[in-house]
Every structure is written in C-alpha cells, then in structure tokens.
Design a protein around this motif. Structure first.
Motif, PDB file in Angstrom:
ATOM      1  N   ASN A  93      32.119  51.698  43.471  1.00 15.33           N
ATOM      2  CA  ASN A  93      32.042  53.034  44.055  1.00 15.33           C
ATOM      3  C   ASN A  93      32.238  53.047  45.566  1.00 15.33           C
ATOM      4  O   ASN A  93      32.968  53.891  46.097  1.00 15.33           O
ATOM      5  N   GLU A  94      31.593  52.115  46.264  1.00 16.75           N
ATOM      6  CA  GLU A  94      31.647  52.149  47.727  1.00 16.75           C
ATOM      7  C   GLU A  94      32.890  51.447  48.267  1.00 16.75           C
ATOM      8  O   GLU A  94      33.499  51.909  49.231  1.00 16.75           O
ATOM      9  N   ALA A  95      33.230  50.305  47.662  1.00 11.37           N
ATOM     10  CA  ALA A  95      34.348  49.529  48.188  1.00 11.37           C
ATOM     11  C   ALA A  95      35.624  49.723  47.391  1.00 11.37           C
ATOM     12  O   ALA A  95      36.675  49.215  47.771  1.00 11.37           O
ATOM     13  N   GLY A  96      35.557  50.447  46.273  1.00 12.50           N
ATOM     14  CA  GLY A  96      36.740  50.694  45.461  1.00 12.50           C
ATOM     15  C   GLY A  96      37.373  49.410  44.956  1.00 12.50           C
ATOM     16  O   GLY A  96      38.593  49.291  44.936  1.00 12.50           O
ATOM     17  N   ILE A  97      36.528  48.452  44.527  1.00 14.92           N
ATOM     18  CA  ILE A  97      37.090  47.170  44.101  1.00 14.92           C
ATOM     19  C   ILE A  97      37.819  47.343  42.777  1.00 14.92           C
ATOM     20  O   ILE A  97      37.455  48.169  41.935  1.00 14.92           O
ATOM     21  N   TRP A  98      38.852  46.542  42.606  1.00  8.84           N
ATOM     22  CA  TRP A  98      39.672  46.588  41.395  1.00  8.84           C
ATOM     23  C   TRP A  98      39.096  45.673  40.314  1.00  8.84           C
ATOM     24  O   TRP A  98      39.109  46.022  39.141  1.00  8.84           O
ATOM     25  N   GLN A  99      38.576  44.517  40.705  1.00 11.68           N
ATOM     26  CA  GLN A  99      38.005  43.579  39.742  1.00 11.68           C
ATOM     27  C   GLN A  99      36.764  42.930  40.340  1.00 11.68           C
ATOM     28  O   GLN A  99      36.719  42.657  41.545  1.00 11.68           O
ATOM     29  N   TYR A 100      35.761  42.677  39.495  1.00 12.07           N
ATOM     30  CA  TYR A 100      34.570  41.915  39.881  1.00 12.07           C
ATOM     31  C   TYR A 100      34.607  40.633  39.055  1.00 12.07           C
ATOM     32  O   TYR A 100      34.325  40.644  37.861  1.00 12.07           O
ATOM     33  N   LEU A 101      35.005  39.526  39.678  1.00 14.61           N
ATOM     34  CA  LEU A 101      35.175  38.256  38.975  1.00 14.61           C
ATOM     35  C   LEU A 101      33.940  37.391  39.151  1.00 14.61           C
ATOM     36  O   LEU A 101      33.316  37.382  40.216  1.00 14.61           O
ATOM     37  N   LEU A 102      33.608  36.643  38.110  1.00 11.51           N
ATOM     38  CA  LEU A 102      32.396  35.834  38.125  1.00 11.51           C
ATOM     39  C   LEU A 102      32.698  34.363  38.326  1.00 11.51           C
ATOM     40  O   LEU A 102      33.694  33.837  37.828  1.00 11.51           O
ATOM     41  N   LYS A 103      31.841  33.684  39.089  1.00 11.65           N
ATOM     42  CA  LYS A 103      31.882  32.238  39.221  1.00 11.65           C
ATOM     43  C   LYS A 103      31.030  31.625  38.115  1.00 11.65           C
ATOM     44  O   LYS A 103      30.033  32.220  37.707  1.00 11.65           O
ATOM     45  N   PRO A 104      31.354  30.436  37.625  1.00 11.33           N
ATOM     46  CA  PRO A 104      32.540  29.639  37.955  1.00 11.33           C
ATOM     47  C   PRO A 104      33.796  30.246  37.327  1.00 11.33           C
ATOM     48  O   PRO A 104      33.755  30.737  36.211  1.00 11.33           O
ATOM     49  N   TRP A 105      34.897  30.207  38.078  1.00  9.76           N
ATOM     50  CA  TRP A 105      36.142  30.795  37.622  1.00  9.76           C
ATOM     51  C   TRP A 105      37.055  29.716  37.059  1.00  9.76           C
ATOM     52  O   TRP A 105      36.959  28.550  37.414  1.00  9.76           O
ATOM     53  N   ARG A 106      37.955  30.138  36.165  1.00 10.82           N
ATOM     54  CA  ARG A 106      38.962  29.234  35.609  1.00 10.82           C
ATOM     55  C   ARG A 106      40.282  29.467  36.329  1.00 10.82           C
ATOM     56  O   ARG A 106      40.686  30.615  36.528  1.00 10.82           O
ATOM     57  N   PRO A 107      40.960  28.392  36.761  1.00  6.39           N
ATOM     58  CA  PRO A 107      42.194  28.559  37.529  1.00  6.39           C
ATOM     59  C   PRO A 107      43.229  29.439  36.844  1.00  6.39           C
ATOM     60  O   PRO A 107      43.833  30.304  37.478  1.00  6.39           O
ATOM     61  N   ASP A 108      43.449  29.243  35.524  1.00  5.85           N
ATOM     62  CA  ASP A 108      44.484  30.030  34.846  1.00  5.85           C
ATOM     63  C   ASP A 108      44.123  31.506  34.808  1.00  5.85           C
ATOM     64  O   ASP A 108      44.976  32.378  35.033  1.00  5.85           O
ATOM     65  N   GLN A 109      42.850  31.819  34.560  1.00  2.70           N
ATOM     66  CA  GLN A 109      42.434  33.217  34.521  1.00  2.70           C
ATOM     67  C   GLN A 109      42.516  33.855  35.903  1.00  2.70           C
ATOM     68  O   GLN A 109      42.931  35.012  36.053  1.00  2.70           O
ATOM     69  N   LEU A 110      42.115  33.100  36.946  1.00  2.00           N
ATOM     70  CA  LEU A 110      42.169  33.630  38.297  1.00  2.00           C
ATOM     71  C   LEU A 110      43.615  33.909  38.709  1.00  2.00           C
ATOM     72  O   LEU A 110      43.916  34.950  39.310  1.00  2.00           O
ATOM     73  N   LEU A 111      44.522  32.996  38.369  1.00  2.00           N
ATOM     74  CA  LEU A 111      45.931  33.192  38.702  1.00  2.00           C
ATOM     75  C   LEU A 111      46.490  34.437  38.017  1.00  2.00           C
ATOM     76  O   LEU A 111      47.196  35.239  38.624  1.00  2.00           O
ATOM     77  N   LEU A 112      46.166  34.599  36.716  1.00  2.38           N
ATOM     78  CA  LEU A 112      46.659  35.770  35.990  1.00  2.38           C
ATOM     79  C   LEU A 112      46.116  37.066  36.586  1.00  2.38           C
ATOM     80  O   LEU A 112      46.837  38.069  36.698  1.00  2.38           O
ATOM     81  N   THR A 113      44.829  37.056  36.979  1.00  5.70           N
ATOM     82  CA  THR A 113      44.231  38.253  37.563  1.00  5.70           C
ATOM     83  C   THR A 113      44.901  38.605  38.885  1.00  5.70           C
ATOM     84  O   THR A 113      45.211  39.774  39.153  1.00  5.70           O
ATOM     85  N   LEU A 114      45.159  37.601  39.723  1.00  2.45           N
ATOM     86  CA  LEU A 114      45.799  37.859  41.006  1.00  2.45           C
ATOM     87  C   LEU A 114      47.260  38.273  40.827  1.00  2.45           C
ATOM     88  O   LEU A 114      47.776  39.090  41.600  1.00  2.45           O
ATOM     89  N   GLN A 115      47.921  37.722  39.816  1.00  2.79           N
ATOM     90  CA  GLN A 115      49.291  38.171  39.534  1.00  2.79           C
ATOM     91  C   GLN A 115      49.287  39.642  39.124  1.00  2.79           C
ATOM     92  O   GLN A 115      50.178  40.418  39.501  1.00  2.79           O
ATOM     93  N   GLY A 116      48.261  40.043  38.344  1.00  2.00           N
ATOM     94  CA  GLY A 116      48.127  41.457  37.987  1.00  2.00           C
ATOM     95  C   GLY A 116      47.847  42.318  39.202  1.00  2.00           C
ATOM     96  O   GLY A 116      48.365  43.440  39.318  1.00  2.00           O
ATOM     97  N   ALA A 117      47.038  41.804  40.142  1.00  2.82           N
ATOM     98  CA  ALA A 117      46.757  42.550  41.375  1.00  2.82           C
ATOM     99  C   ALA A 117      48.017  42.716  42.210  1.00  2.82           C
ATOM    100  O   ALA A 117      48.261  43.786  42.787  1.00  2.82           O
ATOM    101  N   ALA A 118      48.836  41.660  42.273  1.00  2.80           N
ATOM    102  CA  ALA A 118      50.094  41.748  43.024  1.00  2.80           C
ATOM    103  C   ALA A 118      51.028  42.782  42.405  1.00  2.80           C
ATOM    104  O   ALA A 118      51.686  43.553  43.113  1.00  2.80           O
ATOM    105  N   GLN A 119      51.069  42.807  41.080  1.00  2.00           N
ATOM    106  CA  GLN A 119      51.893  43.803  40.393  1.00  2.00           C
ATOM    107  C   GLN A 119      51.375  45.216  40.661  1.00  2.00           C
ATOM    108  O   GLN A 119      52.160  46.146  40.880  1.00  2.00           O
ATOM    109  N   LEU A 120      50.046  45.379  40.671  1.00  2.43           N
ATOM    110  CA  LEU A 120      49.460  46.684  40.980  1.00  2.43           C
ATOM    111  C   LEU A 120      49.838  47.133  42.383  1.00  2.43           C
ATOM    112  O   LEU A 120      50.176  48.305  42.608  1.00  2.43           O
TER     113      LEU A 120
END
Length: 476
Positions: A97-124
């Motif tokens: 609500n305050e920062a208008g974040i697109w995704q809230y990702l949890l640690k520990p993260w997996r490299p493949d999932q993080l890459l896919l999420t950031l690729q989706g952010a770049a496309q957005l």
C-alpha cells in the motif's frame, strides 16, 4: 539486429555478503547496481537510470518500505520489490500500500525463481513504457491506435487459443482441449487439475478467449502464494483505513475481472476460513471490500486450478464440499508430461523457435534424450532444459551433451568418440586444454571483461561462466 540492453537492477541490503551473492547470481542477465542502505540507494538513483529496485526490509536507519516509498514518490515507473526473511503480514500490506511494491519475495531465495521473477519485472517495465507511448499516440491519432489495439487483441486471442497447448497429433491433450472448447461457450465454472507445470493457466486462458467474455479481462491470482489476510485484500479489495497500513483504497481482483474471467491457481491451498468468504462471494455474485459499508456486484466467470486431489481433501475435511461443487461445474485434468512422451518433441521445438534463431535445431540424439526423461517438473522443467542448452550451444545444432546430467543419463547418452579417433580420455583432455587456453588468452586481451570475452568466443555470458567453472579457471 541490435540486441536490447539488459534491464538495470538496484539491489539494496545492509549485508555485504548478501549483496555479493545477489550480484553474482544476477550479473549475467542484468546490469547490477548495489547499495548498503536506503540512503545510499537514493543517492545512486539520482545518478543512474534504474528500472527495477530490490530491497531488504529490515535495515538500520531506513526500512525497505520507507526506502521504496521514497522511490515511488520520485521514480514512480521503477518496479519495486522487497526481498526479506520476515513474513509479518503487516509488513507485506504496508509494502504493497505505501511503497506500491510489485512482489514480496522471501529468503532464502532460489536463483532460478529469482531470475524468473526479475525477468517478469523487466517485462512489466517495458510494457509500462509501451503503454505510456501508446497513450501519447492515442492523443495524437486515436483512430490509428484503436485499429492497432484491435489488431493486437486479435493476435492475442489467436496466440492464447487451444493451439497454445503445444501437442502431437495423437496427444492425450486433444481430448481435453476438445472438451474445454465445448465448455468455453457456456458460462460454467471450471476446475483444472494437474501437476505443477502442466499448463493449467494456458488452458484457462484458452477457455477465456474462446468464450463470450473474450473481450473482457483475464485476471490471475495464485492463492497458495499469499496468507489469508493479504489474499482477501487482493481478491476483494479494501478501503483506505480498513486496517493498519491501508493508506489508500485498493480495487480487488474480483472487480478488476468484472465482465471477464478470474483464474484462481492453487485454490486447494486456501484455508477453511477463506473458503467460506470465497463461497459467499460466488453464491451472491457480490463482494464486500474490507472496510466498505456496502457490497459491490461483480459479474465474473471463475476458473480454478489445483495440483491436489480435491475430492480426497473434501472427504478428509480439508476442503469445503459446498465450495468444491461450486467451482467444479466441469473438471478438466491435464496429464503430466511423462504420460504423453509424444508431446515432448513438439514442445521442445516450440520453445526453441521462441528463444533461438530460425536455424537452431535439436539433434536426433538430443530429442531421444528428452523423450526418455520423465520430467517431474513438466513443461516448466523442459523449458529450462532447452534454454540452458541454447545458452551453452556454440552452433545451430543442439546436442544431448548440452543437457544436465540427469537428462543425459535418462536417455543413456554420454560423450562419445569415433572409432578412429584418439582414446576418449586423451581426446577430452586435449579439447579441454585447447578450450582453456583460448579462454585464458581472450580473458587477458579483454582484461577480464566477460561480456567481450563471450562475444569473441561466440558464447553467452552464462555459457562462458559455465565453461570457466567446468575447466577450473578462476576469474581475474
């Protein structure tokens, strides 16, 4: 053709080791900037054009939400994300609500999932820029843009049809698609079952575009990814001040999907308490945003999906029977990839066409390997395997040796040498020695610049990185 520049990502974390790990994970696919605090991040944003910001939540001085709130105020087009080990729902809601974040990702993260999420952010981000450009064009020439939008909508309908589920002429999916096409024309709730990665969302989208609601929105939510509080806010919306952190009103996905289709993935992972609220919304055809004094009527077709056996969950009391019968007007099951090996080759070739030059192709041995592997991750795993092979390939022909070991072993494929050649051990050593020397020379010429080295050797940065690891070479 000029290759597009990689998307720029700013990572903010007060732990130097976390920053270095994220840099190493992402630098082959993105232009990476790092900052050790929110204040340092804001200073860097003044100097650099950044498309995506990923911030830790709990940092000294300025929290992630406070930092991203400042980013939102000054650079509203930047895609904002939080990567945190803390899962308090209040933090998540404040972030949205305050920062208008697109995704809230949890640690520990997996490299493949993080890459896919950031690729989706770049496309957005790219889509946002395109949307702004089209808006300007609309003001200048509405007739021309209206024609273009209609053309794009028709193209989207064609691409999202049942042909989007790539399959062989004798595939078991043919019967599923035939039944789905019949159901599409009737405003009936549909439940799609099947393992993760089998294409449930693709089938749901095809049903939407084959229905009378095709001109309406197709809205997607993964119910298994959010806690109850946040899921309720996402689906039903809320009014400003409805709870702590609700600093502005938010329209829920039910309202966003009004006149169209709402696709709820992993509905079997919802809690009994939430199931009651969802059932009420479906029965009454209206939702009540959190904090609102009155309900809002919605006209939505529901398509739900799950990897679970919901009938067994109903029998065990884990899923409400009345909700099950409400969402399962028609049940369609997508079989796993291992039970339809005839589909593997067409899907692999479709992935290849989508991500590679026209001359790229899979060798017969590579196709045999892919057919023999059982694909526990289904189409998603197959896509990763083909794209990995593309990254490592040094020519248009993709051989079985480019696949991961588990896939090669499933197909009984190992490196081979022609009978007239030198003994396998000597030949492999010689090839490795030549490769290592070529890479060393190129690294020296380009002073360790991996992008230039990869370009000279005809590799991708990922391919070069894997060569360095395989040959035991250290980066200067």
């Amino acid at each position: 053709m000029t290759m597009p520049r990689p998307a720029s990502v700013l990572v903010v974390d007060d732990e130097p080791r976390a920053l270095e790990t994220l840099r190493r994970t992402l630098e082959d696919d993105f232009e990476i900037f790092t900052a050790g605090s929110g204040a340092e991040g804001l200073q860097l944003l003044e100097q650099e054009c950044v498309q995506i910001v990923v911030s830790d939540q709990r940092m000294p001085g300025m929290s992630g939400v406070e930092f991203l709130r400042s980013v939102r105020a000054r650079w509203p087009d930047t895609i904002r994300m939080i990567l945190s080990g803390y899962t308090e729902s209040e933090d998540i809601i404040r972030g949205i609500n305050e920062a208008g974040i697109w995704q809230y990702l949890l640690k520990p993260w997996r490299p493949d999932q993080l890459l896919l999420t950031l690729q989706g952010a770049a496309q957005l981000w790219r889509l946002q820029q395109e949307n702004q450009r089209l808006t300007l064009e609309l003001r200048a020439s509405p007739e021309q843009l209206s024609l273009r939008v209609a053309t794009l909508r028709q193209k989207a309908r064609a691409q999202a049809g049942f042909d989007g589920l790539t399959r062989a002429p004798d595939s078991p999916l043919n019967a599923v698609c035939t039944l789905a096409a019949k159901v599409a024309g009737h405003d009936l709730a549909v439940l799609v079952t099947g393992e993760s990665g089998t294409g449930k969302e693709v089938l749901a989208r095809a049903i939407h575009y084959a229905s009378a609601r095709a001109e309406g929105p197709f809205v997607v939510e993964n119910c298994g990814a959010l806690p109850d509080t946040l899921l309720e806010s996402e689906l039903f919306g809320h009014r400003k001040g409805a709870f702590t952190g609700a600093t502005e009103s938010r329209t829920g996905l039910f309202q966003q999907a009004d006149g169209g289709t709402l696709f709820l993935d992993e509905i079997g992972d919802t809690s009994p308490a939430f199931q009651v609220k969802l059932l009420r919304a479906l029965q009454e055809g209206e939702i009540r945003p959190l904090g609102s004094p009155r309900p809002v009527a919605v006209d939505v077709r529901l398509i739900a999906a799950t990897h679970r056996d919901l009938e067994a969950d109903v029998a065990a009391g884990r899923f409400r029977a009345d909700l099950y019968y409400r969402i399962a007007g028609m049940t369609l099951h997508l079989p796993p990839l291992r039970s339809r090996p005839q589909d593997v080759a067409p899907i692999a070739e479709a992935i290849l066409r989508a991500h590679a030059p026209a001359e790229a192709r899979l060798s017969p041995q590579a196709l045999a390997c892919l057919r023999a592997y059982p694909w526990p991750g289904n189409v998603r795993e197959l896509q990763n395997e083909v794209r990995r092979a593309l990254a490592l390939a040094e020519g248009p022909m993709l051989g079985a040796e480019l696949f991961t070991q588990r896939v090669r072993e499933a197909g009984g494929t190992f490196p081979v040498v022609s009978p007239g050649d030198a003994p396998p051990g000597i030949l492999r050593q010689h090839v490795a020695s030549v490769e290592a020397q070529l890479i060393r020379d190129a690294m020296e010429r380009h002073h360790g610049n991996k992008t230039r080295v990869a370009g000279e050797l005809g590799l991708t940065r990922v391919g070069l990185r894997m060569k360095l690891a395989k040959l035991g070479l250290t980066e200067p």
